[in-house]
Design an enzyme around this catalytic site. Structure first.
Site, mmCIF file in Angstrom:
data_model
loop_
_atom_site.group_PDB
_atom_site.id
_atom_site.type_symbol
_atom_site.label_atom_id
_atom_site.label_comp_id
_atom_site.label_asym_id
_atom_site.label_seq_id
_atom_site.Cartn_x
_atom_site.Cartn_y
_atom_site.Cartn_z
ATOM 1 N N CYS A 111 0.820 -1.225 0.000
ATOM 2 C CA CYS A 111 0.000 0.000 0.000
ATOM 3 C C CYS A 111 0.853 1.274 0.000
ATOM 4 C CB CYS A 111 -0.943 0.007 1.191
ATOM 5 S SG CYS A 111 -1.885 -1.508 1.299
ATOM 6 N N HIS A 247 -3.610 6.972 2.380
ATOM 7 C CA HIS A 247 -4.013 5.664 1.861
ATOM 8 C C HIS A 247 -5.408 5.333 2.398
ATOM 9 C CE1 HIS A 247 -4.275 1.540 0.850
ATOM 10 N NE2 HIS A 247 -4.072 1.097 2.080
ATOM 11 N N ASN A 277 -10.289 -0.218 -0.635
ATOM 12 C CA ASN A 277 -8.836 -0.120 -0.474
ATOM 13 C C ASN A 277 -8.168 -0.670 -1.744
ATOM 14 O OD1 ASN A 277 -6.153 -0.664 0.151
ATOM 15 N ND2 ASN A 277 -6.580 -1.450 2.196
#
Ligand code: UT7
Length: 320
Positions: A111, A247, A277
């Site tokens: 990520c 994020h 996500n």
């Protein structure tokens, strides 16, 4: 000279999958997913590939920057879900857009992939090796989810985001980056198929597994500390920051970071509700969304922060 983002672009797959769609095929509900995470729907690939979405995002970013493929010296893609182990997604992008003279490679920092790509590009640009770079975060996470595991598969989506960066008078003011491999096992996706006849128990592929609560604790402590550090390094205060583009893992993580930084939640734009996500792609997609909305004005101070598998994290302060 500083590394400046001069254009952004993104691409999401066509298929929208809502929480209600998921509740028809597994034991979950819109109420559980949206209240625990802030996610209402996500886009998942059908025919689209990581490379194809990357190419579209890259073309949009180059158009937004007013830069031609021949001007691109470097292409870095943050991804853990390239279509091939080799060639890299970056090489596929290079070929598709015709960036003949660019050097291209992928970065695996989960990520934090886009943030790591930004920092690597910054190092190349600062030393004068290259002048213009295309950096991306791109994922087809639906390929590595266990669709029998409701605790992970409802959280993730697919997509790609891109930015063109170039040496300029202002731009990246400070950067903080870190890794903690000792805690890596809280978020894993193990290897690929192996039929080596010389090995008794070859490692088999297994889908993504996550200890959500451990990742959550890591995020709400590491991210505010990293942002504080980078804002201070830029000679600024939290109040000076116009937007925090984090994020997109969970709305509760974003709210907790805002609270810990004593910054108003309105300064934390989100794409979680419609994207879920998307690992390395979350930050550049969000940045492109706020850029296209016209929210970013010259001189504004923006924090970008990515965190996740590895464990890894990276935060930056930019002057827009
Ligand atoms: O990008 C990488 C970074 N990733 C993250 O940052 C993820 C961070 N972690 C999180 O966002 C949260 O930990 C989750 C959203 C993953 C989970 O939220 P939680 O509040 O920690 O829930 P939990 O794992 O403690 O599960 C609570 C309950 C359990 O049931 P019991 O044991 O209490 O009966 C789970 O079985 O919720 C159940 N559950 C579900 N129920 C309905 C787990 N997944 C689901 C689901 N639908 N999809």
């Amino acid at each position: 000279m500083r590394t400046r983002i001069i254009g952004t672009g993104s691409c999401l797959p066509e298929m929208v999958v809502t929480n209600d769609d998921l509740s028809k095929i597994m034991d979950t509900s819109d109420e559980w997913i949206s209240s625990r995470t802030g996610i209402r729907e996500r886009r998942l690939v059908k025919e689209e590939t990581t490379a194809a979405m990357s190419v579209t995002a890259a073309e949009r970013a180059m158009k937004n920057a007013g830069v031609s493929p021949q001007e691109i010296d470097l292409i870095i893609v943050g991804t853990i879900t390239g279509d091939y182990v080799t060639p890299s997604t970056a090489c596929e992008v290079q070929a598709a857009i015709g960036a003949d003279k660019a050097v291209a490679f992928d970065v695996n920092a989960a990520c934090s992939g886009f943030m790591f790509a930004l920092h690597i590009a910054d190092a190349y640009l600062k030393t004068g090796i290259y002048r213009t770079a295309l950096i991306l975060g791109a994922e087809t996470l639906s390929k590595i989810m266990d669709w029998n595991d409701r605790s992970t598969c409802v959280l993730f989506g697919d997509g790609a985001g891109a930015a063109v960066v170039r040496s300029d008078e202002t731009g990246l003011l400070a950067y903080d980056q870190g890794s903690d491999g000792t805690r890596g096992k809280v978020l894993t996706c193990q290897n690929r198929k192996n039929n080596n006849p010389f090995v008794k128990n070859p490692i088999a592929f297994s889908y993504t597994q996550m200890d959500g609560q451990e990742v959550y604790k890591f995020a709400v402590t590491t991210v505010p500390a990293s942002i504080r550090k980078v804002v201070e390094a830029a000679g600024l205060t939290i109040e000076d920051i116009d937007y925090f583009a984090l994020h997109q893992a969970n709305i509760r993580i974003i709210q907790s970071v805002a609270k810990r930084l004593k910054a108003p939640e309105e300064k934390f734009p989100t794409s979680l509700d419609h994207c879920g996500n998307i690992s390395a792609a979350s930050v550049p997609i969000l940045l492109d969304e706020i850029n296209r909305k016209g929210l970013l004005k010259p001189g504004m101070k923006i924090v970008l922060s990515g965190f996740g598998g590895g464990l890894t994290w990276g935060s930056a302060v930019l002057e827009w």
